[in-house]
Design a protein around this motif. Structure first.
Motif, PDB file in Angstrom:
ATOM      1  N   SER A  39       0.844  -1.195   0.000  1.00  0.00           N
ATOM      2  CA  SER A  39       0.000   0.000   0.000  1.00  0.00           C
ATOM      3  C   SER A  39       0.880   1.246   0.000  1.00  0.00           C
ATOM      4  O   SER A  39       2.047   1.212   0.400  1.00  0.00           O
ATOM      5  CB  SER A  39      -0.926   0.013   1.220  1.00  0.00           C
ATOM      6  N   ARG A  40       0.308   2.349  -0.432  1.00  0.00           N
ATOM      7  CA  ARG A  40       1.060   3.612  -0.424  1.00  0.00           C
ATOM      8  C   ARG A  40       1.411   4.022   0.998  1.00  0.00           C
ATOM      9  O   ARG A  40       2.478   4.583   1.246  1.00  0.00           O
ATOM     10  CB  ARG A  40       0.255   4.700  -1.133  1.00  0.00           C
ATOM     11  N   LEU A  41       0.537   3.709   1.961  1.00  0.00           N
ATOM     12  CA  LEU A  41       0.834   4.015   3.361  1.00  0.00           C
ATOM     13  C   LEU A  41       2.041   3.213   3.826  1.00  0.00           C
ATOM     14  O   LEU A  41       2.975   3.770   4.421  1.00  0.00           O
ATOM     15  CB  LEU A  41      -0.380   3.728   4.251  1.00  0.00           C
ATOM     16  N   ILE A  62       5.775   4.742   4.972  1.00  0.00           N
ATOM     17  CA  ILE A  62       6.343   4.375   6.277  1.00  0.00           C
ATOM     18  C   ILE A  62       7.725   3.766   6.081  1.00  0.00           C
ATOM     19  O   ILE A  62       8.680   4.123   6.774  1.00  0.00           O
ATOM     20  CB  ILE A  62       5.399   3.431   7.040  1.00  0.00           C
ATOM     21  N   ARG A  63       7.845   2.866   5.119  1.00  0.00           N
ATOM     22  CA  ARG A  63       9.129   2.229   4.835  1.00  0.00           C
ATOM     23  C   ARG A  63      10.161   3.273   4.411  1.00  0.00           C
ATOM     24  O   ARG A  63      11.316   3.244   4.828  1.00  0.00           O
ATOM     25  CB  ARG A  63       8.936   1.169   3.743  1.00  0.00           C
ATOM     26  N   ARG A  64       9.741   4.257   3.600  1.00  0.00           N
ATOM     27  CA  ARG A  64      10.648   5.304   3.151  1.00  0.00           C
ATOM     28  C   ARG A  64      11.101   6.174   4.314  1.00  0.00           C
ATOM     29  O   ARG A  64      12.282   6.485   4.464  1.00  0.00           O
ATOM     30  CB  ARG A  64       9.975   6.164   2.077  1.00  0.00           C
ATOM     31  N   ALA A 111       7.374   9.757  -6.943  1.00  0.00           N
ATOM     32  CA  ALA A 111       6.828   8.438  -7.265  1.00  0.00           C
ATOM     33  C   ALA A 111       6.202   8.409  -8.663  1.00  0.00           C
ATOM     34  O   ALA A 111       5.540   7.451  -9.019  1.00  0.00           O
ATOM     35  CB  ALA A 111       5.848   7.939  -6.215  1.00  0.00           C
ATOM     36  N   TYR A 112       6.421   9.453  -9.438  1.00  0.00           N
ATOM     37  CA  TYR A 112       6.063   9.458 -10.854  1.00  0.00           C
ATOM     38  C   TYR A 112       7.367   9.334 -11.632  1.00  0.00           C
ATOM     39  O   TYR A 112       8.204  10.253 -11.615  1.00  0.00           O
ATOM     40  CB  TYR A 112       5.334  10.748 -11.241  1.00  0.00           C
TER      41      TYR A 112
END
Length: 164
Positions: A2-4, A8-10, A103-104
Protein backbone atom coordinates in the motif's frame (compact mmCIF):
# COMPACT_ATOMS: atom_id res chain seq x y z
CA UNK A 1 2.44 -2.74 -0.96
CA UNK A 2 0.00 0.00 0.00
CA UNK A 3 1.06 3.61 -0.42
CA UNK A 4 0.83 4.02 3.36
CA UNK A 5 3.20 1.09 3.93
CA UNK A 6 5.50 2.48 1.25
CA UNK A 7 5.76 5.93 2.86
CA UNK A 8 6.34 4.37 6.28
CA UNK A 9 9.13 2.23 4.84
CA UNK A 10 10.65 5.30 3.15
CA UNK A 11 10.54 7.43 6.31
CA UNK A 12 12.03 4.68 8.47
CA UNK A 13 14.81 4.22 5.90
CA UNK A 14 15.40 7.97 5.83
CA UNK A 15 15.67 8.21 9.61
CA UNK A 16 17.85 5.12 9.89
CA UNK A 17 20.28 6.29 7.21
CA UNK A 18 20.60 9.77 8.71
CA UNK A 19 21.20 8.24 12.15
CA UNK A 20 23.79 5.91 10.59
CA UNK A 21 25.56 8.84 8.93
CA UNK A 22 25.71 10.77 12.21
CA UNK A 23 26.77 7.84 14.41
CA UNK A 24 28.87 5.62 12.13
CA UNK A 25 30.01 7.29 8.92
CA UNK A 26 30.48 10.80 10.17
CA UNK A 27 30.64 13.91 8.04
CA UNK A 28 33.40 16.46 7.56
CA UNK A 29 33.74 18.63 10.67
CA UNK A 30 33.28 21.83 8.71
CA UNK A 31 30.72 22.78 6.12
CA UNK A 32 27.00 23.24 6.21
CA UNK A 33 24.32 20.58 6.19
CA UNK A 34 21.96 21.05 3.23
CA UNK A 35 18.32 19.96 3.23
CA UNK A 36 17.16 19.87 -0.38
CA UNK A 37 13.38 20.06 -0.08
CA UNK A 38 12.24 21.37 3.31
CA UNK A 39 8.61 20.35 2.97
CA UNK A 40 6.93 20.15 6.38
CA UNK A 41 10.33 20.34 8.09
CA UNK A 42 10.33 16.94 9.79
CA UNK A 43 13.72 15.92 8.39
CA UNK A 44 15.12 19.40 9.06
CA UNK A 45 14.05 18.98 12.70
CA UNK A 46 15.80 15.61 12.85
CA UNK A 47 18.96 17.03 11.29
CA UNK A 48 19.04 19.76 13.96
CA UNK A 49 19.01 17.05 16.65
CA UNK A 50 21.66 14.95 14.91
CA UNK A 51 23.99 17.87 14.18
CA UNK A 52 23.54 20.47 16.93
CA UNK A 53 25.45 23.66 16.37
CA UNK A 54 25.89 23.03 12.63
CA UNK A 55 24.52 25.42 10.05
CA UNK A 56 21.63 23.76 8.21
CA UNK A 57 20.47 25.41 5.01
CA UNK A 58 17.11 24.34 3.60
CA UNK A 59 15.80 24.76 0.06
CA UNK A 60 12.24 24.59 -1.21
CA UNK A 61 9.93 26.15 -3.76
CA UNK A 62 7.80 27.78 -1.08
CA UNK A 63 7.63 27.76 2.70
CA UNK A 64 5.25 25.08 3.96
CA UNK A 65 7.12 23.94 7.08
CA UNK A 66 5.59 23.71 10.52
CA UNK A 67 6.48 26.83 12.52
CA UNK A 68 8.78 24.79 14.78
CA UNK A 69 10.83 23.72 11.76
CA UNK A 70 11.42 26.96 9.91
CA UNK A 71 15.14 27.66 9.44
CA UNK A 72 16.71 30.83 10.75
CA UNK A 73 16.80 33.86 8.48
CA UNK A 74 19.51 33.36 5.89
CA UNK A 75 19.26 29.58 6.09
CA UNK A 76 16.09 29.19 4.03
CA UNK A 77 16.39 29.50 0.25
CA UNK A 78 13.10 29.69 -1.62
CA UNK A 79 12.52 29.25 -5.35
CA UNK A 80 13.15 26.54 -7.91
CA UNK A 81 15.72 24.33 -6.19
CA UNK A 82 17.50 23.43 -9.43
CA UNK A 83 18.28 27.13 -9.80
CA UNK A 84 18.59 28.48 -6.25
CA UNK A 85 20.89 25.72 -4.99
CA UNK A 86 23.40 26.48 -7.75
CA UNK A 87 24.67 29.27 -5.52
CA UNK A 88 25.97 26.57 -3.15
CA UNK A 89 27.93 24.58 -5.75
CA UNK A 90 31.55 24.59 -4.63
CA UNK A 91 30.46 25.53 -1.12
CA UNK A 92 31.90 22.40 0.49
CA UNK A 93 28.85 21.11 2.36
CA UNK A 94 29.46 18.27 4.80
CA UNK A 95 26.11 16.57 4.13
CA UNK A 96 23.39 17.04 1.55
CA UNK A 97 20.02 15.33 1.96
CA UNK A 98 17.33 15.27 -0.73
CA UNK A 99 13.96 13.58 -0.46
CA UNK A 100 12.16 15.20 -3.35
CA UNK A 101 10.95 12.20 -5.33
CA UNK A 102 7.36 12.15 -6.49
CA UNK A 103 6.83 8.44 -7.26
CA UNK A 104 6.06 9.46 -10.85
CA UNK A 105 8.83 7.89 -12.94
CA UNK A 106 8.86 10.57 -15.66
CA UNK A 107 9.06 13.44 -13.15
CA UNK A 108 11.72 11.73 -11.03
CA UNK A 109 13.77 10.92 -14.16
CA UNK A 110 13.83 14.62 -15.01
CA UNK A 111 14.70 15.55 -11.40
CA UNK A 112 17.76 13.29 -11.15
CA UNK A 113 19.20 14.89 -14.29
CA UNK A 114 19.84 18.09 -12.33
CA UNK A 115 19.88 16.64 -8.79
CA UNK A 116 22.85 14.28 -9.20
CA UNK A 117 25.35 16.93 -10.38
CA UNK A 118 23.93 19.41 -7.88
CA UNK A 119 24.43 17.05 -4.94
CA UNK A 120 27.97 16.21 -6.05
CA UNK A 121 28.71 19.87 -6.66
CA UNK A 122 27.66 21.17 -3.25
CA UNK A 123 29.59 18.57 -1.24
CA UNK A 124 33.09 18.81 0.14
CA UNK A 125 35.43 15.96 -0.70
CA UNK A 126 34.45 13.16 1.68
CA UNK A 127 31.02 14.71 2.23
CA UNK A 128 27.91 12.54 2.34
CA UNK A 129 24.88 12.59 0.04
CA UNK A 130 21.64 10.96 1.17
CA UNK A 131 18.84 10.76 -1.37
CA UNK A 132 15.46 9.22 -1.92
CA UNK A 133 16.36 9.04 -5.62
CA UNK A 134 19.37 7.25 -7.12
CA UNK A 135 22.17 9.62 -8.09
CA UNK A 136 24.58 8.90 -10.93
CA UNK A 137 27.60 11.16 -10.92
CA UNK A 138 31.25 10.10 -11.16
CA UNK A 139 32.02 12.25 -8.11
CA UNK A 140 29.64 10.22 -5.90
CA UNK A 141 30.70 6.77 -4.70
CA UNK A 142 27.77 4.60 -3.59
CA UNK A 143 27.87 3.38 0.00
CA UNK A 144 25.94 0.44 1.43
CA UNK A 145 22.80 1.34 3.30
CA UNK A 146 22.38 0.08 6.87
CA UNK A 147 21.10 -3.44 7.36
CA UNK A 148 17.34 -3.74 7.15
CA UNK A 149 16.91 -1.07 4.49
CA UNK A 150 16.07 -2.28 1.00
CA UNK A 151 18.89 -1.25 -1.36
CA UNK A 152 16.50 0.58 -3.70
CA UNK A 153 14.53 2.41 -1.00
CA UNK A 154 17.06 5.11 -0.09
CA UNK A 155 20.54 5.90 -1.37
CA UNK A 156 23.81 6.84 0.28
CA UNK A 157 26.99 8.24 -1.30
CA UNK A 158 30.33 9.77 -0.36
CA UNK A 159 31.87 12.56 -2.42
CA UNK A 160 35.00 11.14 -4.02
CA UNK A 161 38.25 12.69 -2.88
CA UNK A 162 40.05 14.19 -5.86
CA UNK A 163 36.99 13.66 -8.04
CA UNK A 164 36.93 17.12 -9.63
Amino acid sequence: MSRLDSVIRRLVAQRDILNHVAAVLGVPETGAILEIGLGNGRTYSHLRELFPGRRIVAFDRALAAHKSSVPDEGDLVLGEIAETAQGFVGGAAALAHADIGTAYDEIDAATVIWLAPLMAGVLAEGGIAVSGLPLKDARLAPLPVPEGIAPDRYFLYRRVVGGG
